[in-house]
Design a protein around this motif. Sequence first.
Motif, PDB file in Angstrom:
ATOM      1  N   VAL A   6     171.165 128.744  49.942  1.00 50.07           N
ATOM      2  CA  VAL A   6     171.495 129.098  48.479  1.00 50.07           C
ATOM      3  C   VAL A   6     170.133 129.698  47.693  1.00 50.07           C
ATOM      4  CG1 VAL A   6     172.260 127.936  46.321  1.00 50.07           C
ATOM      5  CG2 VAL A   6     173.217 127.340  48.496  1.00 50.07           C
ATOM      6  N   ILE A   7     170.359 130.758  47.420  1.00 50.08           N
ATOM      7  CA  ILE A   7     169.091 131.447  46.693  1.00 50.08           C
ATOM      8  C   ILE A   7     169.157 131.104  45.156  1.00 50.08           C
ATOM      9  CG2 ILE A   7     168.030 133.616  45.936  1.00 50.08           C
ATOM     10  CD1 ILE A   7     169.503 134.912  48.308  1.00 50.08           C
ATOM     11  N   ALA A   8     170.350 130.919  44.576  1.00 51.32           N
ATOM     12  CA  ALA A   8     170.329 130.795  43.012  1.00 51.32           C
ATOM     13  C   ALA A   8     171.828 130.079  42.807  1.00 51.32           C
ATOM     14  CB  ALA A   8     170.186 132.062  42.585  1.00 51.32           C
ATOM     15  N   MET A   9     171.796 129.501  41.667  1.00 53.01           N
ATOM     16  CA  MET A   9     172.935 128.693  41.011  1.00 53.01           C
ATOM     17  C   MET A   9     172.871 128.876  39.704  1.00 53.01           C
ATOM     18  SD  MET A   9     174.684 124.891  41.535  1.00 53.01           S
ATOM     19  CE  MET A   9     174.862 125.377  43.271  1.00 53.01           C
ATOM     20  N   GLY A  10     173.859 129.737  39.185  1.00 53.71           N
ATOM     21  CA  GLY A  10     173.862 129.970  37.720  1.00 53.71           C
ATOM     22  C   GLY A  10     172.413 130.720  37.433  1.00 53.71           C
ATOM     23  N   ASP A  11     171.945 130.346  36.391  1.00 48.79           N
ATOM     24  CA  ASP A  11     170.572 131.030  36.389  1.00 48.79           C
ATOM     25  C   ASP A  11     169.384 130.504  36.721  1.00 48.79           C
ATOM     26  OD1 ASP A  11     171.584 132.837  34.361  1.00 48.79           O
ATOM     27  OD2 ASP A  11     171.590 131.729  32.544  1.00 48.79           O
ATOM     28  N   ASP A  12     169.621 129.308  37.600  1.00 47.23           N
ATOM     29  CA  ASP A  12     168.517 128.798  38.425  1.00 47.23           C
ATOM     30  C   ASP A  12     168.416 129.402  39.805  1.00 47.23           C
ATOM     31  OD1 ASP A  12     168.080 126.985  36.153  1.00 47.23           O
ATOM     32  OD2 ASP A  12     170.066 125.520  37.079  1.00 47.23           O
ATOM     33  N   VAL A  13     167.132 129.771  40.284  1.00 42.86           N
ATOM     34  CA  VAL A  13     166.722 130.186  41.176  1.00 42.86           C
ATOM     35  C   VAL A  13     166.068 129.350  42.287  1.00 42.86           C
ATOM     36  CG1 VAL A  13     165.229 132.200  42.200  1.00 42.86           C
ATOM     37  CG2 VAL A  13     166.474 132.539  40.080  1.00 42.86           C
ATOM     38  N   PHE A  14     166.334 129.100  43.256  1.00 41.77           N
ATOM     39  CA  PHE A  14     165.828 128.041  44.187  1.00 41.77           C
ATOM     40  C   PHE A  14     164.680 128.438  45.181  1.00 41.77           C
ATOM     41  CE2 PHE A  14     170.252 126.210  43.484  1.00 41.77           C
ATOM     42  CZ  PHE A  14     170.004 125.440  42.535  1.00 41.77           C
ATOM     43  N   THR A  15     164.674 129.679  45.204  1.00 44.65           N
ATOM     44  CA  THR A  15     163.721 130.386  46.375  1.00 44.65           C
ATOM     45  C   THR A  15     162.469 130.521  45.465  1.00 44.65           C
ATOM     46  OG1 THR A  15     163.240 132.139  47.693  1.00 44.65           O
ATOM     47  CG2 THR A  15     164.478 132.681  45.751  1.00 44.65           C
ATOM     48  N   GLU A  16     161.414 130.465  46.265  1.00 47.96           N
ATOM     49  CA  GLU A  16     160.034 130.428  46.085  1.00 47.96           C
ATOM     50  C   GLU A  16     159.728 131.926  45.896  1.00 47.96           C
ATOM     51  OE1 GLU A  16     157.437 127.944  47.762  1.00 47.96           O
ATOM     52  OE2 GLU A  16     158.418 126.106  46.879  1.00 47.96           O
ATOM     53  N   ASN A  17     160.455 132.803  46.287  1.00 52.20           N
ATOM     54  CA  ASN A  17     160.155 134.214  46.571  1.00 52.20           C
ATOM     55  C   ASN A  17     160.099 134.836  45.171  1.00 52.20           C
ATOM     56  OD1 ASN A  17     159.947 136.940  46.939  1.00 52.20           O
ATOM     57  ND2 ASN A  17     161.220 137.013  48.916  1.00 52.20           N
ATOM     58  N   PRO A  18     158.952 135.241  44.512  1.00 45.87           N
ATOM     59  CA  PRO A  18     158.955 135.770  43.326  1.00 45.87           C
ATOM     60  C   PRO A  18     159.285 137.178  43.094  1.00 45.87           C
ATOM     61  CG  PRO A  18     156.437 136.170  44.526  1.00 45.87           C
ATOM     62  CD  PRO A  18     157.539 135.273  45.362  1.00 45.87           C
ATOM     63  N   ARG A  19     159.796 137.784  44.058  1.00 42.32           N
ATOM     64  CA  ARG A  19     160.559 138.903  44.188  1.00 42.32           C
ATOM     65  C   ARG A  19     161.939 138.948  43.784  1.00 42.32           C
ATOM     66  NH1 ARG A  19     161.811 141.748  48.369  1.00 42.32           N
ATOM     67  NH2 ARG A  19     161.208 140.017  49.806  1.00 42.32           N
ATOM     68  N   ILE A  20     162.587 137.754  43.745  1.00 41.50           N
ATOM     69  CA  ILE A  20     163.998 137.502  43.407  1.00 41.50           C
ATOM     70  C   ILE A  20     164.132 136.827  42.292  1.00 41.50           C
ATOM     71  CG2 ILE A  20     166.090 136.257  44.141  1.00 41.50           C
ATOM     72  CD1 ILE A  20     164.975 136.669  47.292  1.00 41.50           C
ATOM     73  N   THR A  21     165.151 137.428  41.531  1.00 42.01           N
ATOM     74  CA  THR A  21     165.324 136.912  40.069  1.00 42.01           C
ATOM     75  C   THR A  21     167.036 136.961  39.820  1.00 42.01           C
ATOM     76  OG1 THR A  21     164.991 138.952  38.872  1.00 42.01           O
ATOM     77  CG2 THR A  21     163.052 137.829  38.922  1.00 42.01           C
ATOM     78  N   VAL A  22     167.494 136.027  39.113  1.00 44.10           N
ATOM     79  CA  VAL A  22     168.762 136.043  38.434  1.00 44.10           C
ATOM     80  C   VAL A  22     168.832 136.000  37.179  1.00 44.10           C
ATOM     81  CG1 VAL A  22     170.991 134.779  38.727  1.00 44.10           C
ATOM     82  CG2 VAL A  22     169.679 134.906  40.797  1.00 44.10           C
ATOM     83  N   HIS A  23     169.837 136.998  36.604  1.00 50.39           N
ATOM     84  CA  HIS A  23     169.922 136.747  35.028  1.00 50.39           C
ATOM     85  C   HIS A  23     171.501 136.815  34.788  1.00 50.39           C
ATOM     86  CE1 HIS A  23     169.531 141.097  35.578  1.00 50.39           C
ATOM     87  NE2 HIS A  23     170.651 141.336  34.565  1.00 50.39           N
ATOM     88  N   HIS A  24     171.715 136.174  33.618  1.00 51.35           N
ATOM     89  CA  HIS A  24     173.118 136.320  33.193  1.00 51.35           C
ATOM     90  C   HIS A  24     173.307 137.507  32.133  1.00 51.35           C
ATOM     91  CE1 HIS A  24     176.154 134.094  30.489  1.00 51.35           C
ATOM     92  NE2 HIS A  24     176.919 134.625  31.341  1.00 51.35           N
ATOM     93  N   SER A  25     174.450 138.026  32.207  1.00 53.29           N
ATOM     94  CA  SER A  25     174.783 139.277  31.157  1.00 53.29           C
ATOM     95  C   SER A  25     176.238 139.307  31.044  1.00 53.29           C
ATOM     96  CB  SER A  25     173.937 140.673  31.930  1.00 53.29           C
ATOM     97  OG  SER A  25     174.691 140.848  32.955  1.00 53.29           O
ATOM     98  N   LEU A  26     176.636 140.235  30.086  1.00 56.03           N
ATOM     99  CA  LEU A  26     177.864 140.583  30.121  1.00 56.03           C
ATOM    100  C   LEU A  26     178.258 141.885  30.343  1.00 56.03           C
ATOM    101  CD1 LEU A  26     178.515 139.031  26.336  1.00 56.03           C
ATOM    102  CD2 LEU A  26     179.227 137.985  28.606  1.00 56.03           C
ATOM    103  N   THR A  27     179.393 142.053  31.059  1.00 57.34           N
ATOM    104  CA  THR A  27     179.943 143.489  31.320  1.00 57.34           C
ATOM    105  C   THR A  27     180.224 144.165  30.308  1.00 57.34           C
ATOM    106  OG1 THR A  27     182.010 142.947  31.736  1.00 57.34           O
ATOM    107  CG2 THR A  27     180.640 142.510  33.541  1.00 57.34           C
ATOM    108  N   LEU A  28     180.454 145.663  30.283  1.00 64.10           N
ATOM    109  CA  LEU A  28     181.262 146.446  29.257  1.00 64.10           C
ATOM    110  C   LEU A  28     182.536 145.927  28.875  1.00 64.10           C
ATOM    111  CD1 LEU A  28     180.286 150.016  30.762  1.00 64.10           C
ATOM    112  CD2 LEU A  28     178.929 148.618  28.684  1.00 64.10           C
ATOM    113  N   ASP A  29     183.121 145.115  29.765  1.00 62.49           N
ATOM    114  CA  ASP A  29     184.532 144.416  29.169  1.00 62.49           C
ATOM    115  C   ASP A  29     184.247 143.129  28.750  1.00 62.49           C
ATOM    116  OD1 ASP A  29     185.817 146.819  30.327  1.00 62.49           O
ATOM    117  OD2 ASP A  29     186.010 145.863  32.389  1.00 62.49           O
TER     118      ASP A  29
END
Length: 284
Positions: A6-29
């Motif tokens: 598991v790399i991320a759950m929701g907005d929480d990133v569990f990996t220590e790899n600084p190159r990986i990020t997760v963000h929450h957004s809204l689509t055009l719909d």
Amino acid sequence: MKKGIVIAMGDDVFTENPRITVHHSLTLDGEQAWVLTIKNVNMDDTGDYMCSLNTNTNLRKLYHLSVVVPPKIVDADTSSDVEVKEGERVLLHCGASGKPDPSYKWRREDSSLIHTSGKTELMVVGRELVIPKALKEHAGAYLCIATNGVPPSVSKRILLTVRFRPLIQASASEVWVNLGSCVNLSCVVDAFPEPNMVWLKDLGEPITTAHRSDYHLHDSSATQVQKHVTGLLYVNSSRWIMTLTVEDVHEGDLLGYRCRANNSEGVAEARVVIYSKLQSYGVQ
């Protein structure tokens, strides 16, 4: 998730790899979306990634990430400049890294044709370029070009040098002149490595421009005139033009002159004879 990790759950990133990020957004719909971003992608990032939603129906979507890498010449797997003796076998090889694996083509730097195994081609395909029997015409620069569909393509320049014995050709085998005039003789020399080049009279006497005997008194003046003037014109790394000027030709100059060249591979010479035009008229 990648490979069950598991790399991320929701907005929480569990990996220590600084190159990986997760963000929450809204689509055009107006729908919610979670975006996984990997910066400075490398080969280790290749693989399957799964996005999973913890709902009653357990929705999931699978993504496969393929990382491509442009080709790069590997010097340890690629020939450096090569020098061979005429008649020897030539093997040039080329190696490159990249993803997908690169393909290879060879061409001459000057775009002239490549002669190999009875074939004449502008381009030769493959990691290796084989010339079964090197000739002087094979000498020159060759380019190994590696491509894999990911720009840019790369190339390596390899210089092939062929050692061969001198080949020499006089501009004429005989020259007819008027007594008292001057005459210019020349020979074209092809050889590698650079040969020692000299002019000789028929009896084997070398012609130089440094000895007192190379000067004489001109009949119409009291000044000394240089009898023989030798010259050497550089054409390219394997061709020269030898020249000899004989001033104020008299009967003693009516003989054969030899242009000679020798190097580590052998020796060659050509002969030019100076005649008086009076001889052609039958005048003694």
